[in-house]
Design a protein around this motif. Structure first.
Motif, short mmCIF file in Angstrom:
data_model
loop_
_atom_site.label_atom_id
_atom_site.label_comp_id
_atom_site.label_asym_id
_atom_site.label_seq_id
_atom_site.Cartn_x
_atom_site.Cartn_y
_atom_site.Cartn_z
N ILE A 151 41.70 23.63 32.78
CA ILE A 151 43.15 23.63 32.66
C ILE A 151 43.60 24.94 32.03
CG2 ILE A 151 45.16 22.41 31.74
CD1 ILE A 151 43.53 20.77 33.72
N THR A 152 44.23 25.80 32.80
CA THR A 152 44.62 27.10 32.26
C THR A 152 45.67 27.79 33.12
OG1 THR A 152 43.78 29.26 31.52
CG2 THR A 152 42.78 28.32 33.49
N VAL A 153 46.49 28.61 32.46
CA VAL A 153 47.38 29.53 33.16
C VAL A 153 47.16 30.94 32.63
CG1 VAL A 153 49.20 27.87 33.73
CG2 VAL A 153 49.24 29.01 31.51
N ASN A 154 46.19 31.08 31.73
CA ASN A 154 45.89 32.36 31.11
C ASN A 154 45.24 33.32 32.12
OD1 ASN A 154 43.40 33.91 29.60
ND2 ASN A 154 45.29 33.99 28.42
N PRO A 155 45.69 34.58 32.20
CA PRO A 155 45.14 35.52 33.19
C PRO A 155 43.64 35.73 33.06
CG PRO A 155 47.18 36.38 32.26
CD PRO A 155 46.84 35.16 31.46
N THR A 156 43.13 35.85 31.83
CA THR A 156 41.69 36.04 31.64
C THR A 156 40.92 34.83 32.14
OG1 THR A 156 42.07 37.43 29.70
CG2 THR A 156 39.87 36.49 29.94
N MET A 157 41.41 33.64 31.84
CA MET A 157 40.75 32.42 32.30
C MET A 157 40.84 32.28 33.82
SD MET A 157 39.29 30.92 29.78
CE MET A 157 38.94 29.33 30.51
N GLN A 158 41.95 32.75 34.39
CA GLN A 158 42.08 32.73 35.85
C GLN A 158 41.03 33.65 36.49
OE1 GLN A 158 43.81 30.63 37.37
NE2 GLN A 158 45.76 30.21 36.41
N ILE A 160 38.15 34.30 35.18
CA ILE A 160 36.88 33.60 35.01
C ILE A 160 36.70 32.57 36.13
CG2 ILE A 160 35.66 31.92 33.56
CD1 ILE A 160 36.71 33.46 31.13
N LYS A 161 37.77 31.87 36.47
CA LYS A 161 37.68 30.89 37.56
C LYS A 161 37.32 31.56 38.88
CE LYS A 161 40.71 27.45 37.66
NZ LYS A 161 41.95 26.65 37.58
N GLU A 162 37.92 32.71 39.13
CA GLU A 162 37.59 33.45 40.36
C GLU A 162 36.15 33.95 40.33
OE1 GLU A 162 39.47 33.73 43.12
OE2 GLU A 162 40.77 32.31 42.04
N TYR A 163 35.71 34.38 39.16
CA TYR A 163 34.33 34.86 39.02
C TYR A 163 33.34 33.72 39.27
CZ TYR A 163 30.33 37.33 36.91
OH TYR A 163 29.12 37.93 36.68
N ILE A 164 33.67 32.52 38.76
CA ILE A 164 32.81 31.35 38.98
C ILE A 164 32.64 31.09 40.48
CG2 ILE A 164 32.74 28.83 38.75
CD1 ILE A 164 33.99 29.19 35.98
N GLY A 313 22.21 38.93 33.04
CA GLY A 313 22.49 39.40 34.40
C GLY A 313 23.90 39.07 34.84
N LEU A 314 24.28 37.81 34.69
CA LEU A 314 25.65 37.37 34.97
C LEU A 314 26.23 36.84 33.67
CD1 LEU A 314 25.07 35.46 38.35
CD2 LEU A 314 25.97 37.76 38.05
N LYS A 315 27.33 37.42 33.22
CA LYS A 315 27.86 37.09 31.90
C LYS A 315 29.32 36.67 31.99
CE LYS A 315 28.64 40.48 29.04
NZ LYS A 315 28.44 41.60 28.09
N ILE A 316 29.65 35.63 31.24
CA ILE A 316 31.03 35.15 31.15
C ILE A 316 31.41 35.06 29.68
CG2 ILE A 316 32.59 33.19 31.55
CD1 ILE A 316 30.92 32.51 34.02
N GLU A 317 32.53 35.66 29.31
CA GLU A 317 33.02 35.58 27.94
C GLU A 317 34.32 34.79 27.92
OE1 GLU A 317 32.97 39.09 25.50
OE2 GLU A 317 31.50 40.07 26.81
N ARG A 322 43.21 30.70 20.48
CA ARG A 322 44.28 31.46 19.83
C ARG A 322 44.66 32.70 20.61
NH1 ARG A 322 39.75 31.68 16.90
NH2 ARG A 322 38.63 33.66 16.77
N GLU A 323 43.80 33.13 21.54
CA GLU A 323 44.09 34.29 22.38
C GLU A 323 44.66 33.88 23.75
OE1 GLU A 323 40.70 36.84 22.68
OE2 GLU A 323 40.52 37.12 20.50
N ARG A 324 44.84 32.61 23.95
CA ARG A 324 45.46 32.13 25.19
C ARG A 324 46.40 30.95 24.87
NH1 ARG A 324 41.48 28.08 27.47
NH2 ARG A 324 39.64 28.15 26.16
N ARG A 325 47.37 31.26 24.03
CA ARG A 325 48.27 30.23 23.52
C ARG A 325 49.10 29.58 24.63
NH1 ARG A 325 48.33 30.39 17.93
NH2 ARG A 325 47.46 32.31 17.04
#
Length: 467
Positions: A151-158, A160-164, A313-317, A322-325
């Motif tokens: 559940i997210t609307v945060n650009p960084t999390m979006q 991550i979803k595309e990377y997944i 090799g494949l990394k997700i951060e 608090r950084e995606r309020r």
């Protein structure tokens, strides 16, 4: 939208309309007026009012008829009825049909109770609008793809979803970084569900909860008789997950000697049980996670450099909450929906002030902490049977004393007591058994599967008691 609220006033007396408009606008509200309820219905179709104030007795249409017409097009605006002496009974009847409250004419704007009624009505309307907005947003997210659990609307999390989506089908090892509670297991499970292994086992393991004395046998298994109590051959975690995915949380807790053996497994995809002379090929995808800086641990000699490079090799951060309020309101409503579904309750939503408290808080425990806070707030809100306000938010967040009010409704009090008792009972039980579910089930004299269902229903995590 004006911060104090958008109001429509409907009355067939022009002087009352002018007076209302001047007084309300002086207080900072945005105000429309209409002397004809039929024309007012058209205004309702065109504008998103927080509050509609209507006279009860009007020649073109009565206040109760006007309310019924409004509700055909608008379910969220609060409705206050203006009533003269002798029509209070009719006004109360309007409240049974959805009016928020009534005010008796002549209106004395010097009374604080008048402004309280107006402000409360606006607050409830905005709460309803927020609830509908976030519910629709959640439904859109949940119907968009198999990644609906994120559940997210945060650009960084979006991103991550595309990377997944890009990496899921490749059987490479993935390393997930993130603070405790950010949802590392959720990301790992999403990768598994999008992979070719989705119909096979997904096995989550927290390395920090396994004793170092037995960690090697837990991972690689053991032959019969190799140590006291080994009465039969026992497969390890990696062997049991053959064909599927293993999620190793807190990978930094692996001892150095086991790190070497684990590195060989990643290279050769073979396991050898303790005491055995023969290795066995297994097909397992490994997703690892940590809340520590592995690179720093390598410098300190606490983590093998070759294993570090193999894992990275494949990394997700995952960013902390608090950084995606912008995700906090969505997640709060998501957990509220879960609570209503699991406990057959009907809490409507959050007041704007309560939601703002959640958005402003720093959430050291991230999403997991938010989930626990919303669950507690829901329990307190049951006394109101309406919505979560600031009095339902824990005091360390709101800075207020949130003592529970006396609940006189028997069935509600019983439900609250049952939830509170069962949650405390399960936590005490697992604390005594140090998270051992089998032992806890025996002590509780219930089936292990039944205990697991209770733990899931009441949101009690056995791993929190295993350290």
């Amino acid at each position: 939208m004006n911060s104090k609220g958008y109001i429509l006033v409907v009355d067939d007396e022009e002087d009352i309309l002018v007076s209302f408009k001047e007084i309300l606008e002086d207080e900072g509200y945005k105000v429309d007026i209409s002397s004809n309820p039929k024309e007012a219905v058209e205004l309702v179709k065109q504008n998103d009012y927080d509050l509609i104030i209507s006279d009860l007795k009007m020649p073109q249409m009565s206040g109760d008829q006007f309310l019924k017409e409004v509700r055909k097009y608008n379910q969220t605006s609060s409705f206050i009825v203006l009533t003269a002496y002798g029509t209070v009974e009719t006004a109360v009847d309007c409240m049974k049909h959805g009016a928020f409250d009534y005010l008796s004419k002549p209106i004395d704007f010097n009374q604080e109770s008048v402004w309280d009624t107006i402000d409360q009505a606006i607050e409830v309307a905005r709460m309803k609008k927020n609830a509908i907005y976030y519910k629709n947003y959640l439904n859109a997210i949940k119907s968009s793809s198999v990644l609906d659990s994120i559940i997210t609307v945060n650009p960084t999390m979006q991103e991550i979803k595309e990377y997944i989506k890009k990496i899921a089908s490749f059987d490479f090892t993935v390393l997930i970084y993130g603070e405790s509670g950010v949802g590392k297991e959720l990301i790992a499970k999403a990768i598994h569900q999008l992979s070719n292994r989705k119909n096979r086992i997904f096995l989550p393991i927290n390395c920090a909860t396994i004793s170092k004395d037995v960690m090697e046998s837990e991972f690689f298994g053991a032959k019969k008789g190799v140590y006291t109590g080994a009465e039969s051959d026992r497969p390890g975690i990696l062997e049991m997950a053959d064909g599927g995915t293993v999620f190793l949380d807190e990978i930094s807790e692996l001892p150095l000697d086991l790190q070497a053996k684990f590195l060989r497994f990643l290279q050769d995809k073979e396991v050898r049980r303790i005491g055995d002379t023969v290795s066995k090929k297994v097909d397992v995808r490994v997703i690892a996670a940590t809340n520590k800086d592995l690179k720093q641990l390598v410098k300190e000699g606490k983590f093998r450099e070759d294993l570090y490079f193999r894992l990275e090799g494949l990394k997700i951060e995952i960013p902390p909450l608090r950084e995606r309020r912008e995700d906090i309101p969505l997640l709060a409503y998501h957990f509220l929906e879960d609570f209503n579904k699991n406990y057959s309750t009907d809490i409507k939503g959050f007041t704007e002030e309560a939601l703002q408290l959640l958005i402003n808080y720093n959430w050291e425990g991230n999403v997991r902490q938010l989930q626990n806070v919303v669950r507690e707030a829901c329990i307190l809100a049951l006394a109101k049977k309406e919505y979560i306000d600031v009095t339902c938010i824990p005091s360390y967040i709101s800075g207020q004393d949130n003592s529970k009010a006396m609940i006189f409704d028997y069935n509600l009090a019983k439900k609250l007591n049952d939830i509170d008792f069962t949650t405390r009972y399960l936590k005490n039980l697992l604390s005594f058994t140090k998270g051992n579910i089998s032992k806890a089930a025996r002590l509780a004299n219930i089936e292990r599967q039944s205990l697991q269902k209770l733990l899931k229903k009441y949101g009690v995590n056995p791993e929190e008691f295993r350290s």
